[in-house]
Design a protein around this motif. Structure first.
Motif, PDB file in Angstrom:
ATOM      1  N   ILE A 173     -45.599 -65.148  50.659  1.00 10.96           N
ATOM      2  CA  ILE A 173     -44.559 -64.244  51.181  1.00 10.96           C
ATOM      3  C   ILE A 173     -42.952 -64.758  50.484  1.00 10.96           C
ATOM      4  CG2 ILE A 173     -42.975 -63.332  52.981  1.00 10.96           C
ATOM      5  CD1 ILE A 173     -45.948 -63.262  54.455  1.00 10.96           C
ATOM      6  N   TYR A 174     -42.922 -66.222  50.766  1.00 10.91           N
ATOM      7  CA  TYR A 174     -41.497 -66.522  50.299  1.00 10.91           C
ATOM      8  C   TYR A 174     -41.487 -66.622  48.884  1.00 10.91           C
ATOM      9  CZ  TYR A 174     -37.870 -69.965  49.743  1.00 10.91           C
ATOM     10  OH  TYR A 174     -36.910 -70.708  49.110  1.00 10.91           O
ATOM     11  N   LEU A 175     -42.212 -66.807  48.123  1.00 12.66           N
ATOM     12  CA  LEU A 175     -42.268 -66.738  46.519  1.00 12.66           C
ATOM     13  C   LEU A 175     -41.732 -65.380  46.270  1.00 12.66           C
ATOM     14  CD1 LEU A 175     -45.177 -69.311  45.361  1.00 12.66           C
ATOM     15  CD2 LEU A 175     -42.678 -69.551  45.279  1.00 12.66           C
ATOM     16  N   VAL A 176     -42.780 -64.464  46.400  1.00 16.21           N
ATOM     17  CA  VAL A 176     -42.473 -62.971  45.956  1.00 16.21           C
ATOM     18  C   VAL A 176     -41.204 -62.565  46.499  1.00 16.21           C
ATOM     19  CG1 VAL A 176     -43.528 -60.829  45.954  1.00 16.21           C
ATOM     20  CG2 VAL A 176     -44.869 -62.833  45.848  1.00 16.21           C
ATOM     21  N   TRP A 183     -36.428 -67.005  38.022  1.00 19.95           N
ATOM     22  CA  TRP A 183     -36.043 -68.306  38.232  1.00 19.95           C
ATOM     23  C   TRP A 183     -35.908 -68.826  39.555  1.00 19.95           C
ATOM     24  CZ3 TRP A 183     -36.795 -71.420  34.268  1.00 19.95           C
ATOM     25  CH2 TRP A 183     -36.441 -70.969  33.103  1.00 19.95           C
ATOM     26  N   ALA A 184     -35.400 -67.861  40.638  1.00 24.71           N
ATOM     27  CA  ALA A 184     -35.716 -68.536  41.955  1.00 24.71           C
ATOM     28  C   ALA A 184     -37.006 -68.772  42.264  1.00 24.71           C
ATOM     29  CB  ALA A 184     -34.936 -67.303  42.703  1.00 24.71           C
ATOM     30  N   GLY A 185     -37.765 -67.837  41.948  1.00 30.08           N
ATOM     31  CA  GLY A 185     -39.385 -67.834  41.917  1.00 30.08           C
ATOM     32  C   GLY A 185     -39.917 -69.024  41.625  1.00 30.08           C
ATOM     33  N   PHE A 186     -39.433 -69.541  40.262  1.00 30.10           N
ATOM     34  CA  PHE A 186     -40.191 -70.385  39.621  1.00 30.10           C
ATOM     35  C   PHE A 186     -39.840 -71.909  40.219  1.00 30.10           C
ATOM     36  CE2 PHE A 186     -40.045 -67.874  35.594  1.00 30.10           C
ATOM     37  CZ  PHE A 186     -41.089 -67.496  35.945  1.00 30.10           C
ATOM     38  N   LEU A 214     -41.624 -72.365  43.414  1.00 32.99           N
ATOM     39  CA  LEU A 214     -42.864 -72.538  42.992  1.00 32.99           C
ATOM     40  C   LEU A 214     -43.076 -74.015  42.855  1.00 32.99           C
ATOM     41  CD1 LEU A 214     -45.779 -72.065  42.849  1.00 32.99           C
ATOM     42  CD2 LEU A 214     -45.397 -71.324  40.402  1.00 32.99           C
ATOM     43  N   LEU A 215     -42.318 -74.692  42.198  1.00 29.67           N
ATOM     44  CA  LEU A 215     -42.172 -76.143  42.116  1.00 29.67           C
ATOM     45  C   LEU A 215     -42.224 -76.995  43.542  1.00 29.67           C
ATOM     46  CD1 LEU A 215     -39.718 -76.662  39.029  1.00 29.67           C
ATOM     47  CD2 LEU A 215     -42.431 -76.630  39.140  1.00 29.67           C
ATOM     48  N   GLY A 216     -41.486 -76.443  44.231  1.00 28.08           N
ATOM     49  CA  GLY A 216     -41.276 -76.966  45.720  1.00 28.08           C
ATOM     50  C   GLY A 216     -42.628 -76.801  46.433  1.00 28.08           C
ATOM     51  N   VAL A 217     -43.007 -75.427  46.381  1.00 22.00           N
ATOM     52  CA  VAL A 217     -44.445 -75.522  46.849  1.00 22.00           C
ATOM     53  C   VAL A 217     -45.666 -76.433  46.397  1.00 22.00           C
ATOM     54  CG1 VAL A 217     -46.343 -73.714  47.283  1.00 22.00           C
ATOM     55  CG2 VAL A 217     -44.223 -73.050  47.244  1.00 22.00           C
ATOM     56  N   VAL A 218     -45.656 -76.682  45.190  1.00 21.52           N
ATOM     57  CA  VAL A 218     -46.545 -77.571  44.606  1.00 21.52           C
ATOM     58  C   VAL A 218     -46.356 -78.833  45.088  1.00 21.52           C
ATOM     59  CG1 VAL A 218     -47.220 -78.627  42.139  1.00 21.52           C
ATOM     60  CG2 VAL A 218     -46.962 -75.926  42.391  1.00 21.52           C
ATOM     61  N   ALA A 219     -45.046 -79.332  45.070  1.00 20.83           N
ATOM     62  CA  ALA A 219     -44.758 -80.740  45.581  1.00 20.83           C
ATOM     63  C   ALA A 219     -45.424 -80.914  47.087  1.00 20.83           C
ATOM     64  CB  ALA A 219     -43.328 -80.933  45.718  1.00 20.83           C
ATOM     65  N   GLY A 220     -45.459 -79.824  47.891  1.00 15.45           N
ATOM     66  CA  GLY A 220     -45.890 -79.806  49.201  1.00 15.45           C
ATOM     67  C   GLY A 220     -47.338 -79.883  49.113  1.00 15.45           C
ATOM     68  N   PHE A 221     -47.967 -79.256  48.020  1.00 12.61           N
ATOM     69  CA  PHE A 221     -49.376 -79.457  48.155  1.00 12.61           C
ATOM     70  C   PHE A 221     -49.837 -80.929  47.702  1.00 12.61           C
ATOM     71  CE2 PHE A 221     -50.061 -74.767  46.121  1.00 12.61           C
ATOM     72  CZ  PHE A 221     -50.186 -74.386  47.634  1.00 12.61           C
ATOM     73  N   LEU A 222     -49.181 -81.497  46.753  1.00  5.61           N
ATOM     74  CA  LEU A 222     -49.477 -82.967  46.376  1.00  5.61           C
ATOM     75  C   LEU A 222     -49.367 -83.735  47.554  1.00  5.61           C
ATOM     76  CD1 LEU A 222     -47.346 -82.979  43.151  1.00  5.61           C
ATOM     77  CD2 LEU A 222     -50.061 -82.838  43.488  1.00  5.61           C
ATOM     78  N   ILE A 223     -48.493 -83.751  48.672  1.00  6.83           N
ATOM     79  CA  ILE A 223     -48.442 -84.601  49.585  1.00  6.83           C
ATOM     80  C   ILE A 223     -49.468 -84.065  50.397  1.00  6.83           C
ATOM     81  CG2 ILE A 223     -47.231 -84.975  52.009  1.00  6.83           C
ATOM     82  CD1 ILE A 223     -45.710 -85.787  49.221  1.00  6.83           C
ATOM     83  N   HIS A 224     -49.946 -82.996  50.578  1.00 10.63           N
ATOM     84  CA  HIS A 224     -51.307 -82.516  51.508  1.00 10.63           C
ATOM     85  C   HIS A 224     -52.506 -83.363  51.004  1.00 10.63           C
ATOM     86  CE1 HIS A 224     -50.290 -79.828  54.628  1.00 10.63           C
ATOM     87  NE2 HIS A 224     -49.358 -78.975  53.612  1.00 10.63           N
ATOM     88  N   LEU A 278     -48.159 -66.289  37.459  1.00  9.18           N
ATOM     89  CA  LEU A 278     -48.568 -65.003  37.068  1.00  9.18           C
ATOM     90  C   LEU A 278     -47.836 -63.871  38.187  1.00  9.18           C
ATOM     91  CD1 LEU A 278     -52.349 -65.246  35.642  1.00  9.18           C
ATOM     92  CD2 LEU A 278     -49.868 -65.069  34.416  1.00  9.18           C
ATOM     93  N   ILE A 279     -48.038 -64.134  39.178  1.00  6.92           N
ATOM     94  CA  ILE A 279     -47.449 -63.163  40.267  1.00  6.92           C
ATOM     95  C   ILE A 279     -45.838 -63.145  40.214  1.00  6.92           C
ATOM     96  CG2 ILE A 279     -46.920 -62.959  42.872  1.00  6.92           C
ATOM     97  CD1 ILE A 279     -50.074 -63.891  43.379  1.00  6.92           C
ATOM     98  N   ILE A 280     -45.411 -64.451  39.879  1.00  7.93           N
ATOM     99  CA  ILE A 280     -43.917 -64.526  39.975  1.00  7.93           C
ATOM    100  C   ILE A 280     -43.491 -63.546  38.658  1.00  7.93           C
ATOM    101  CG2 ILE A 280     -41.842 -65.844  39.129  1.00  7.93           C
ATOM    102  CD1 ILE A 280     -43.256 -68.129  40.898  1.00  7.93           C
ATOM    103  N   LEU A 281     -44.105 -63.537  37.487  1.00  9.31           N
ATOM    104  CA  LEU A 281     -43.788 -62.845  36.529  1.00  9.31           C
ATOM    105  C   LEU A 281     -43.797 -61.192  36.577  1.00  9.31           C
ATOM    106  CD1 LEU A 281     -45.536 -64.968  33.725  1.00  9.31           C
ATOM    107  CD2 LEU A 281     -43.062 -65.011  34.230  1.00  9.31           C
ATOM    108  N   SER A 282     -44.802 -60.921  37.538  1.00  4.56           N
ATOM    109  CA  SER A 282     -44.977 -59.438  37.826  1.00  4.56           C
ATOM    110  C   SER A 282     -44.726 -58.914  38.967  1.00  4.56           C
ATOM    111  CB  SER A 282     -46.489 -58.951  37.308  1.00  4.56           C
ATOM    112  OG  SER A 282     -47.010 -59.896  38.346  1.00  4.56           O
TER     113      SER A 282
END
Length: 211
Positions: free
Chosen positions: A26-29, A38-41, A44-54, A168-172
Motif C-alpha cells: 500500500i505504501y509503495l504503490v 522515483w519516490a517508489g524506488f 522500496l530501498l527502505g523496505v528492503v533494508a527493513g527486510f534485511l534486519i528481519h 515491476l509493480i512500481i513501473l506499472s
C-alpha cells in the motif's frame, strides 16, 4: 544448500506474500501514484533494508530455537498454516482491498523521509516477521548443512523476489491502478487467484513432515 525443488516452493510462498496487499504494498504503490516512480524506488530501498534486519534477527533466532526447544518446528508449522489460511480468507472478504485498490492523497516527501518511511513500514510489518518465523523452519533440514546458512539463503531469496515483484509493480502502478478502476471484475479474479495460491500452500505445509 537447500535443494532447488524446495527453494522453488519457498519462492512461490514468498510470491504469495508479496502480492498480498499489506502495509508495504500500500505504501509503495500509493507513493508511485501520488509522487512518481522515483519516490517508489526510494521507498522500496527502505523496505528492503527493513527486510534485511528481519532476516538477521530471525536467522540467528531460529538457529537457537530449533536446536534447543522440542516441538518448536510443530509450533511454527501450525503458525504458518494458520497464517496462510488467514491471508487467503482476508483476500476474498467483501471489504478486502485488491492489489491496486489503493487510497491516494499522500503529501510529497523528501528522499530521506521516503527511505525512512519505507524502512519503518517494513520493520514494523508483522506479516514479514510471522512469515520468516513460521515459514523458514518448513524448508530447513539439518541434512542440508548449517541452519543459519539455510535461513540466510531463504531470506535473501525472499528479498530478491520481493524486490523484483515490487520493482515491476512500481513501473506499472499508475497504469494498472487506472486499468483496474475501469475493469473491477479482474479485481475479483486477482483476489481469488491469490487466495487459491495461499490456501494451496497452507494445505501442503499442513501435511509436511518434520525434518
Amino acid at each position: 544448500m537447500i535443494p532447488v525443488k524446495e527453494l522453488l516452493v519457498f519462492a512461490l510462498a514468498a510470491f504469495g506474500l508479496v502480492i498480498t496487499p499489506g502495509p508495504n504494498m500500500i505504501y509503495l504503490v500509493s507513493r508511485v501514484v501520488t509522487q512518481g516512480r522515483w519516490a517508489g524506488f526510494i521507498s522500496l530501498l527502505g523496505v528492503v533494508a527493513g527486510f534485511l534486519i528481519h532476516i538477521m534477527l530471525v536467522s540467528f533466532g531460529l538457529t537457537a530455537v530449533l536446536l534447543t526447544i522440542p516441538y518448536a518446528y510443530l509450533l511454527l508449522k501450525s503458525m504458518g498454516v494458520c497464517y496462510l489460511l488467514y491471508l487467503a480468507l482476508q483476500a476474498i472478504l467483501p471489504n478486502s482491498s485488491g492489489l491496486f485498490e489503493l487510497k491516494q492523497g499522500l503529501a510529497n516527501d523528501t528522499p530521506r523521509k521516503l527511505f525512512s518511511m519505507g524502512f519503518l513500514t517494513s520493520m514494523l510489518n508483522p506479516k514479514i516477521a510471522v512469515f520468516y518465523l513460521s515459514f523458514f523452519p518448513q524448508f530447513i533440514n539439518v541434512a542440508y548443512g548449517s541452519i543459519l546458512s539455510q535461513s540466510l539463503e531463504l531470506g535473501f531469496t525472499q528479498v530478491f523476489i520481493s524486490f523484483s515483484v515490487n520493482f515491476l509493480i512500481i513501473l506499472s502502478a499508475s497504469r494498472m491502478t487506472s486499468w483496474f478502476a475501469r475493469n473491477p471484475f479482474w479485481i475479483k479474479i486477482q483476489k481469488w487467484f491469490m487466495a487459491s495460491v495461499l490456501a494451496g500452500l497452507a494445505i501442503k505445509m499442513a501435511f509436511e513432515k518434520a525434518k
